[in-house]
Motif scaffolding. Structure first.
Motif, short mmCIF file in Angstrom:
data_model
loop_
_atom_site.label_atom_id
_atom_site.label_comp_id
_atom_site.label_asym_id
_atom_site.label_seq_id
_atom_site.Cartn_x
_atom_site.Cartn_y
_atom_site.Cartn_z
N ASP A 116 0.86 -1.18 0.00
CA ASP A 116 0.00 0.00 0.00
C ASP A 116 0.90 1.23 0.00
O ASP A 116 1.54 1.54 1.00
CB ASP A 116 -0.91 -0.01 1.22
CG ASP A 116 -1.86 1.18 1.25
OD1 ASP A 116 -1.80 2.03 0.33
OD2 ASP A 116 -2.67 1.28 2.20
N ASP A 117 0.94 1.94 -1.12
CA ASP A 117 1.84 3.08 -1.28
C ASP A 117 1.11 4.42 -1.18
O ASP A 117 1.60 5.44 -1.66
CB ASP A 117 2.57 2.99 -2.62
CG ASP A 117 3.43 1.74 -2.70
OD1 ASP A 117 4.12 1.44 -1.72
OD2 ASP A 117 3.39 1.05 -3.73
N THR A 118 -0.06 4.42 -0.54
CA THR A 118 -0.78 5.67 -0.35
C THR A 118 0.05 6.62 0.52
O THR A 118 0.45 6.25 1.63
CB THR A 118 -2.13 5.41 0.35
OG1 THR A 118 -2.86 4.44 -0.38
CG2 THR A 118 -2.93 6.69 0.43
N PRO A 119 0.35 7.84 0.04
CA PRO A 119 1.13 8.78 0.86
C PRO A 119 0.44 9.06 2.19
O PRO A 119 -0.79 9.15 2.26
CB PRO A 119 1.20 10.03 -0.01
CG PRO A 119 0.99 9.55 -1.40
CD PRO A 119 0.04 8.38 -1.29
N LEU B 147 -16.51 4.78 -6.83
CA LEU B 147 -16.13 5.22 -5.49
C LEU B 147 -16.91 4.50 -4.39
O LEU B 147 -17.13 5.04 -3.30
CB LEU B 147 -16.32 6.74 -5.34
CG LEU B 147 -15.53 7.61 -6.32
CD1 LEU B 147 -15.81 9.08 -6.07
CD2 LEU B 147 -14.03 7.33 -6.19
N VAL B 148 -17.33 3.27 -4.66
CA VAL B 148 -18.01 2.47 -3.65
C VAL B 148 -16.97 1.98 -2.65
O VAL B 148 -15.96 1.38 -3.04
CB VAL B 148 -18.74 1.27 -4.29
CG1 VAL B 148 -19.39 0.41 -3.22
CG2 VAL B 148 -19.77 1.76 -5.29
N PRO B 149 -17.16 2.21 -1.35
CA PRO B 149 -16.16 1.80 -0.35
C PRO B 149 -15.94 0.29 -0.35
O PRO B 149 -16.87 -0.49 -0.60
CB PRO B 149 -16.77 2.27 0.98
CG PRO B 149 -17.74 3.34 0.60
CD PRO B 149 -18.28 2.95 -0.74
N ASP B 150 -14.71 -0.10 -0.07
CA ASP B 150 -14.33 -1.51 0.10
C ASP B 150 -14.49 -2.33 -1.18
O ASP B 150 -14.57 -3.56 -1.12
CB ASP B 150 -15.14 -2.17 1.22
CG ASP B 150 -14.91 -1.48 2.57
OD1 ASP B 150 -13.76 -1.06 2.82
OD2 ASP B 150 -15.89 -1.33 3.32
N VAL B 151 -14.54 -1.68 -2.33
CA VAL B 151 -14.61 -2.39 -3.60
C VAL B 151 -13.28 -2.23 -4.32
O VAL B 151 -12.79 -1.12 -4.51
CB VAL B 151 -15.75 -1.86 -4.49
CG1 VAL B 151 -15.72 -2.54 -5.86
CG2 VAL B 151 -17.09 -2.10 -3.82
N SER B 152 -12.67 -3.35 -4.71
CA SER B 152 -11.37 -3.32 -5.37
C SER B 152 -11.52 -3.18 -6.88
O SER B 152 -12.51 -3.66 -7.46
CB SER B 152 -10.58 -4.60 -5.05
OG SER B 152 -10.31 -4.70 -3.67
N ALA C 138 0.10 11.71 4.04
CA ALA C 138 -0.70 12.92 4.16
C ALA C 138 -1.84 13.00 3.14
O ALA C 138 -2.66 13.90 3.19
CB ALA C 138 0.19 14.14 3.99
N ALA C 139 -1.91 12.04 2.22
CA ALA C 139 -2.87 12.16 1.12
C ALA C 139 -4.21 11.49 1.39
O ALA C 139 -5.25 12.00 1.00
CB ALA C 139 -2.26 11.57 -0.15
N ASP C 140 -4.19 10.34 2.06
CA ASP C 140 -5.42 9.57 2.13
C ASP C 140 -5.32 8.58 3.28
O ASP C 140 -4.30 7.91 3.44
CB ASP C 140 -5.63 8.82 0.81
CG ASP C 140 -7.07 8.38 0.63
OD1 ASP C 140 -7.79 8.34 1.63
OD2 ASP C 140 -7.45 8.09 -0.51
N SER C 141 -6.38 8.48 4.07
CA SER C 141 -6.40 7.51 5.16
C SER C 141 -7.00 6.18 4.72
O SER C 141 -7.00 5.22 5.49
CB SER C 141 -7.21 8.07 6.34
OG SER C 141 -8.55 8.34 5.93
N ILE C 142 -7.49 6.10 3.50
CA ILE C 142 -8.10 4.87 2.99
C ILE C 142 -7.01 3.96 2.44
O ILE C 142 -6.12 4.40 1.72
CB ILE C 142 -9.14 5.20 1.89
CG1 ILE C 142 -10.25 6.08 2.47
CG2 ILE C 142 -9.73 3.92 1.31
CD1 ILE C 142 -11.26 6.53 1.43
#
Length: 374
Positions: free
Chosen positions: A220-223, A265-270, A225-229
């Protein structure tokens, strides 16, 4: 997730330790005289090009999907020098690069470092290496001399080129090699969050004919400061390299999923992305060969290539196919002159290119490459 990945890596290292114990009966002291003599090998490589693209991006600008021969006109793909040390108990590699390939596709951090890593031999068949690596993932390599064609596919452009971390390199037999990686991230020298990624490369040699293998990447390479998801990515690659007399084949398939990555943008959908390539090269004579390649790339959720707006105003992910044909003249084993043409076609509604001041879903390109290794 970071703790889970770290725990997995620790367990993997522990499981590797018995392999060292089992290998003690075949100790380093029994290595042949040839293996005990340290070796330092220096090498270099230069590739220059002329390219033409129908896509109108402006003079001097990099084309879309820029890597090999990325500008219209004359240019230098790469000038590279490297040094490799191989000893009985430790080893190291450093390679420096300059040219349009590192400018267009490499990390802005340490841009001129192709790879730089050091390794210690833990036992006869197991090494631990750490530093900057070239990617372990994918079917095609990056430099023209390493591939059947000069250009790389759009799929390869979306794969990681470089990585930073540690590697366990295990060769249980002469045919099988297994590499386990702990990394900062996907195409990252410098980490952008507190999480680590893992990867695997397993390659099996098919005698003198080629090899078959599998590679993956999980992280998981989400920065920070960018996103908590969470955007945990799991990318898989199968590849085959095989030669029968004068015909060489290279085939690869990628399948990638990523959490919380869908256009709705449905949550928890890959989201999921798919790609493949098939390259054939036929040696007509000792010095002359022809090559053909087909490529397919489908990123319907846009988490690899990015979300694009089609001509109808809808948000879409890239869907693309490509055909490449070329010819190669090799006056010596360490030099080549290649002429290559490619056509890329996107979905009819995805007019991402411009030709004669009009939007279009087709791009034609041609490149002439001259390369020498020493």
């Amino acid at each position: 997730m970071a703790r889970t990945i770290t725990l997995t890596c620790v367990l993997g290292s522990v499981l590797m330790l018995p392999l060292c114990v089992l290998a003690q009966n075949d100790t380093l002291s029994k290595a042949s005289a040839k293996d005990t003599v340290p070796k330092v090998v220096f090498s270099g490589y230069v590739d220059a090009y002329y390219a033409y693209y129908t896509d109108s991006v402006g003079d001097g600008n990099f084309q879309q999907f820029p890597t090999v021969s990325p500008r219209s006109g004359f240019g230098l793909n790469v000038a590279m020098v490297s040094a490799r040390y191989d000893g009985k108990k430790y080893r190291g590699v450093i390679a420096l690069q300059y040219g349009d390939i590192p400018k267009s596709a490499w990390s802005p951090d340490f841009n001129n470092i192709l790879e730089a890593h050091a390794g210690l031999r833990l036992c006869k068949k197991l090494w631990l290496d750490a530093g900057f690596f070239r990617t372990h993932f994918g079917t095609e390599a990056l430099y023209p001399k390493e591939n059947l064609a000069s250009s790389i596919t759009v799929d390869t452009w979306h794969e990681p080129f470089y990585e930073c971390g540690m590697r366990l390199d295990y060769a249980p037999t002469d045919k099988l090699t297994i590499d386990l990686y702990v990394l900062n991230g996907y195409n990252l020298y410098v980490d952008n969050n507190a999480k680590k990624s893992v990867g695997l490369l397993a390659t099996y040699a098919l005698g003198d004919h080629g090899n078959i293998g599998y590679s993956n990447y999980i992280g998981d390479d989400t920065p920070t400061a960018a996103d908590s998801i969470s955007h945990l990515r799991f990318e898989n690659n199968l590849f085959l390299n095989y030669t029968i007399k004068k015909l060489t084949m290279q085939a690869g398939v990628d399948y990638c999923t990523q959490q919380n990555s869908n256009l709705s943008l449905v949550p928890d959908v890959s989201g999921a992305a798919y790609s493949a390539l098939l390259t054939l090269k036929y040696a007509c004579t000792k010095h002359f060969a022809v090559v053909a390649r087909e490529e397919w790339f489908d990123d319907p959720e846009g988490f690899l290539d990015g979300v694009r707006t089609d001509k109808n105003g809808y948000a879409t992910g890239l869907n693309l196919t490509g055909t490449t044909i070329g010819a190669e003249y090799k006056p010596t084993p360490d030099s080549y002159l290649r002429l290559e043409g490619r056509q890329l076609i996107t979905d009819p509604d995805q007019e991402i290119f411009r030709w004669d001041n009009e939007n279009t879903n087709v791009r034609f390109e041609a490149m002439l490459n001259l390369g020498v290794s020493f």
